[in-house]
Design an enzyme around this catalytic site. Structure first.
Site, short mmCIF file in Angstrom:
data_model
loop_
_atom_site.label_atom_id
_atom_site.label_comp_id
_atom_site.label_asym_id
_atom_site.label_seq_id
_atom_site.Cartn_x
_atom_site.Cartn_y
_atom_site.Cartn_z
N ARG A 64 40.54 42.59 51.26
CA ARG A 64 41.02 41.38 51.95
C ARG A 64 40.05 40.76 52.95
NH1 ARG A 64 44.34 40.62 47.95
NH2 ARG A 64 46.37 41.68 48.07
N HIS A 232 43.55 46.72 34.83
CA HIS A 232 44.97 47.10 34.85
C HIS A 232 45.71 46.79 33.54
CE1 HIS A 232 45.07 42.88 35.88
NE2 HIS A 232 44.85 43.07 37.17
N ASP A 305 44.20 49.20 41.86
CA ASP A 305 44.56 47.80 42.15
C ASP A 305 45.26 47.71 43.50
OD1 ASP A 305 44.80 45.07 41.93
OD2 ASP A 305 46.42 45.12 40.45
N HIS A 309 49.67 43.58 51.32
CA HIS A 309 50.26 42.34 51.85
C HIS A 309 51.09 42.70 53.07
CE1 HIS A 309 49.15 39.90 48.38
NE2 HIS A 309 49.62 40.84 47.58
N GLY A 324 51.71 42.47 44.08
CA GLY A 324 50.78 43.53 44.48
C GLY A 324 51.39 44.60 45.35
#
Length: 426
Positions: A64, A232, A305, A309, A324
């Protein structure tokens, strides 16, 4: 500084090693793997009853930074990686600004050198702004430290652009990693299209959305000869197509995530936003196909992955929250639980999926205990019980469907470049 890891079961797929031995690390490099090793003033770690492996590699994480530091930073994400037993991670380019230039790539490399406790390798974008229209500065990003290219999260819809990307990537010796999703087929979808989506009244994402893109890209990979990697993977047809391409000798690989082999759409509590991800949790038949692909070699790596958040974004209505989940700290526990303890794969195969498998794609010069290799080591146990508490995570986010789950086995210690960066309490 030296470390001697004593009496562990050493599993190193790169050299077909599986025996009880010591591992000696001197000045940040592997100095030997043999019985009865010692070094003056070395720190001794007793690994009796534990498994000692090359440092695990996660080739698909989202750190991020820059731009979304409220969700994760390179520092916090690297600490979560260390707590999950990973010594190296490859971070996707969907930052702000997007990692589509040498400037952003260099920032990530420099920031990681100061703040990260594990090795961080940036993945550059395929297209400028990940908009799918104009190729990014692929050569410049590689020179700055990028180890692959991907527009992860946003598939390259234009086949001509994807062909050119593959041609450029091949010339620079970089793999192309694709998030396989036909956005026209998946538009507006919230979860896997099937009886569960009908039951819950949620819009479906058909398996065909992934299958169509995998099929197109495999044709382009054959045309260009580029090294192509499916991120993925989650559907039975996609696994079968990749397996066929590999049998034909194409340089094609793919990865699976723990949540896609541990959960199916029927396992999702109704409207729980912690179960919303892309690709979505599929039906049981797709999950079993992923497990089979991991067992028989069609799938070459496990990647998390890891997609943090913050609660302010994730804790919304299911249809509105971002896709996610967190993945770094639960990956080893889930793999042991779902695949190893059930006899689906051997422990050696598990280690391969976390070391030589990803290393064969991104080529970091790691994933081995060979002499003079970087002193990256993962130490794990297979039988102790522990419970994942997401509120104790080093990550800045808390979006995990596995909070409160008790596992049998997991990471015990993580060593990066000859330094302990994490140890399990107790």
């Amino acid at each position: 500084m030296s470390i001697v890891i004593k009496n562990g079961r050493v599993i190193d797929p790169s050299s077909n090693t599986d025996r009880v031995a010591d591992v000696l690390i001197v000045e940040g490099k592997i100095a030997g793997v043999a019985p009865n090793l010692s070094s003056p003033h070395a720190e001794v770690f007793d690994a009796t009853g534990l498994v000692v492996t090359p440092g695990f590699i996660d080739m698909h994480v989202h750190l991020r930074e820059p731009g979304f530091e409220h969700a994760e930073t390179i520092e916090s994400g690297s600490r979560a990686a260390a707590a999950g037993g990973f010594t190296s991670v490859c971070c996707m380019p969907n930052t702000k600004p997007v990692n589509d230039s040498a400037l952003v790539t260099s920032y990530i490399v420099e920031r990681a050198s100061r703040a990260a406790v594990v090795n961080v390798f940036p993945i550059g974008a395929i297209t400028k702004g990940s908009a799918g229209e104009e190729l990014a500065a692929i050569g410049a990003m590689k020179a700055a430290g990028a180890v692959a290219i991907s527009d992860d999260g946003l598939p390259v819809m234009n086949a001509r652009v994807m062909r050119r990307a593959m041609e450029f990537a091949k010339s620079f010796g970089l793999p192309v990693i694709q998030h396989c999703e036909d956005l026209h087929l998946s538009a507006g979808g919230d979860m896997h299209e099937g009886k569960e989506s009908v039951r819950l009244g949620l819009r479906g994402i058909p398996a065909a959305a992934e299958d169509v893109m995998v099929a197109r890209d495999l044709v382009l990979a054959q045309l260009t000869g580029a090294q192509y990697h499916v991120a993925h993977i989650s559907t039975r047809n996609a696994v079968a197509m990749v397996e066929y391409a590999r049998r034909q000798g194409l340089p094609v690989t793919c990865e699976a995530t723990p949540h896609h082999f541990a959960l199916a759409d029927a396992d999702m509590p109704p409207y729980d936003s912690n179960y919303r991800m892309k690709p979505p949790l599929r039906g049981c038949g797709h999950k079993e196909a992923v497990i089979k692909g991991l067992a028989d070699g069609a799938i070459t790596a496990i990647a998390t992955d890891h997609a943090p958040h913050p609660g302010s974004e994730k804790m919304q209505e299911f249809e509105r929250c971002p896709f996610g989940i967190l993945g770094l700290e639960t990956a080893i526990g889930l793999t042991l639980e779902v695949l190893v303890h059930t006899g689906k794969i051997t422990l050696n195969r598990m280690v391969e999926l976390f070391t030589t498998g990803p290393e064969s794609v991104v080529k970091l010069g790691r994933g081995t205990l060979a002499p003079e290799a970087p002193g990256d080591v993962t130490i794990l146990g297979t039988d102790f019980a522990w419970t994942y508490d997401v509120n104790q995570s080093p990550s800045r986010s808390r979006n995990s469907p596995f909070d409160g789950r008790t596992f049998r086995g997991g990471p015990v210690a993580t060593i990066v470049n000859g330094q302990f960066v994490w140890r399990r309490d107790g």
